[in-house]
Design a protein around this motif. Structure first.
Motif, PDB file in Angstrom:
ATOM      1  N   SER A  31       0.824  -1.215   0.000  1.00  0.00           N
ATOM      2  CA  SER A  31       0.000   0.000   0.000  1.00  0.00           C
ATOM      3  C   SER A  31       0.854   1.258   0.000  1.00  0.00           C
ATOM      4  CB  SER A  31      -0.925  -0.007   1.222  1.00  0.00           C
ATOM      5  OG  SER A  31      -1.805  -1.102   1.169  1.00  0.00           O
ATOM      6  N   LEU A  32       1.946   1.241   0.764  1.00  0.00           N
ATOM      7  CA  LEU A  32       2.831   2.401   0.827  1.00  0.00           C
ATOM      8  C   LEU A  32       3.460   2.684  -0.532  1.00  0.00           C
ATOM      9  CD1 LEU A  32       4.658   1.702   4.214  1.00  0.00           C
ATOM     10  CD2 LEU A  32       2.999   3.514   3.771  1.00  0.00           C
TER      11      LEU A  32
ATOM     12  N   ALA B 292       3.836   5.755  -5.452  1.00  0.00           N
ATOM     13  CA  ALA B 292       3.970   5.759  -6.909  1.00  0.00           C
ATOM     14  C   ALA B 292       2.990   6.721  -7.569  1.00  0.00           C
ATOM     15  CB  ALA B 292       3.760   4.350  -7.461  1.00  0.00           C
ATOM     16  N   THR B 293       1.838   6.939  -6.942  1.00  0.00           N
ATOM     17  CA  THR B 293       0.891   7.896  -7.508  1.00  0.00           C
ATOM     18  C   THR B 293       1.392   9.331  -7.366  1.00  0.00           C
ATOM     19  OG1 THR B 293      -0.347   8.142  -5.425  1.00  0.00           O
ATOM     20  CG2 THR B 293      -1.031   6.367  -6.917  1.00  0.00           C
ATOM     21  N   LEU B 294       2.317   9.556  -6.435  1.00  0.00           N
ATOM     22  CA  LEU B 294       2.872  10.896  -6.225  1.00  0.00           C
ATOM     23  C   LEU B 294       4.132  11.102  -7.055  1.00  0.00           C
ATOM     24  CD1 LEU B 294       2.478  10.972  -2.332  1.00  0.00           C
ATOM     25  CD2 LEU B 294       0.997  12.098  -4.006  1.00  0.00           C
ATOM     26  N   ASP B 295       5.084  10.167  -6.935  1.00  0.00           N
ATOM     27  CA  ASP B 295       6.331  10.237  -7.694  1.00  0.00           C
ATOM     28  C   ASP B 295       7.008   8.880  -7.606  1.00  0.00           C
ATOM     29  OD1 ASP B 295       9.125  10.624  -8.439  1.00  0.00           O
ATOM     30  OD2 ASP B 295       8.715  12.784  -8.343  1.00  0.00           O
TER      31      ASP B 295
ATOM     32  N   THR C 109       9.739   7.379  -4.833  1.00  0.00           N
ATOM     33  CA  THR C 109       9.318   6.221  -4.048  1.00  0.00           C
ATOM     34  C   THR C 109      10.359   5.115  -4.126  1.00  0.00           C
ATOM     35  OG1 THR C 109       6.988   6.741  -4.487  1.00  0.00           O
ATOM     36  CG2 THR C 109       7.489   4.523  -3.705  1.00  0.00           C
ATOM     37  N   LEU C 110      10.891   4.859  -5.333  1.00  0.00           N
ATOM     38  CA  LEU C 110      11.928   3.844  -5.504  1.00  0.00           C
ATOM     39  C   LEU C 110      13.193   4.227  -4.734  1.00  0.00           C
ATOM     40  CD1 LEU C 110      13.053   1.287  -6.775  1.00  0.00           C
ATOM     41  CD2 LEU C 110      13.616   2.614  -8.827  1.00  0.00           C
TER      42      LEU C 110
ATOM     43  N   PHE D   7       8.534  15.266   0.108  1.00  0.00           N
ATOM     44  CA  PHE D   7       9.208  14.220   0.875  1.00  0.00           C
ATOM     45  C   PHE D   7       8.310  13.025   1.159  1.00  0.00           C
ATOM     46  CE2 PHE D   7      11.499  18.130   1.976  1.00  0.00           C
ATOM     47  CZ  PHE D   7      12.808  17.742   1.715  1.00  0.00           C
ATOM     48  N   LEU D   8       7.012  13.168   0.899  1.00  0.00           N
ATOM     49  CA  LEU D   8       6.077  12.107   1.231  1.00  0.00           C
ATOM     50  C   LEU D   8       6.371  10.802   0.488  1.00  0.00           C
ATOM     51  CD1 LEU D   8       3.664  11.160   2.805  1.00  0.00           C
ATOM     52  CD2 LEU D   8       2.169  12.231   1.115  1.00  0.00           C
TER      53      LEU D   8
END
Length: 247
Positions: free
Chosen positions: A54-55, A60-63, A67-68, A193-194
């Motif tokens: 889920s995280l 991934a929907t943000l960036d 995220t990677l 930063f999220l």
């Protein structure tokens, strides 16, 4: 109702308290055998894998790139922490000692890091469109219950009292109210930063599942049984999350 800083902090504190609810089932379980301990470890692993999924999906929907990066940083951080703790000698956590305390400390650290990202998510959501903050807070609050259960599944079978496991579960979520306030006040500063924070927590949790929880589960039960418990716990957590998001 007009959103105020007090409302944001109170909402995030509610999500933290809900984490402690996850330990309540152990009030009705007095003694755990070896097989139950093995299944508990496997179930905790399944819950953590679902949380990681889920995280990463949310990040991934943000960036997806950030995220990677967060996943890789989380992996590096947890490997480093494991090595440092391995060389630090005996540690005591939640009435646990030695290797049990080391595993507990790693999991508590991962869940606490995870909560920083969730706290930012709460604060950012309240600065968004009307009603978004209440929706995100509700989703995270219900999501925190099985996370608290995952913590209790690790602590209680190893000898930690239920009340102490519940308090430790709440402790891991205290960064949520701490981070919600500044991220609400300075939303544009915190928003980038999220995805990094989400990925970081996910990377650390995935490592923990396969390096510690699943191998320990297979010491108590056969591999197929442990894998079944992981899959069932993963499925229940995902179904629970979909139910929350659907409403």
């Amino acid at each position: 109702m007009e959103t105020t800083l007090l409302i944001v902090v109170a909402a995030a504190m509610l999500t933290a308290i809900m984490t402690g609810v996850g330990a309540l089932p152990f009030l009705f379980v007095k003694k755990l055998g070896n097989r139950t301990m093995g299944w508990s470890n496997a179930a905790a692993g399944g819950l953590m894998l679902a949380a990681s999924h889920s995280l990463i999906a949310e990040g991934a929907t943000l960036d997806i790139t950030l995220t990677l990066v967060g996943v890789l940083v989380g992996l590096g951080a947890i490997v480093l922490a494991d090595r440092l703790l391995s060389g630090a000698g005996e540690v005591d956590v939640a009435d646990l000692h030695g290797a049990n305390a080391t595993k507990a400390l790693l999991i508590l650290g991962i869940m606490t890091a995870h909560s920083f990202a969730e706290g930012v998510g709460v604060g950012v959501s309240f600065a968004g469109s009307e009603g978004l903050g209440a929706f995100i807070t509700t989703a995270i609050a219900f999501h925190n219950v099985p996370e608290g259960l995952a913590i209790a599944l690790v602590l209680v079978p190893r000898g930690s009292p239920v009340w102490k496991a519940g308090l430790w579960a709440i402790f891991t979520s205290l960064p949520q109210p701490i981070m919600a306030a500044p991220s609400y006040l300075f939303v544009e500063t915190f928003r980038p930063f999220l995805p990094v924070g989400l990925g970081l927590a996910a990377g650390a949790m995935i490592w923990m599942v396969f390096a510690e929880l699943f191998p320990e589960a297979t010491e108590k039960v056969d591999t197929g049984s442990a894998a079944t418990a992981v899959t069932l716990a993963f499925s229940v957590m995902m179904a629970f999350q979909m139910l929350v998001l659907a409403h």
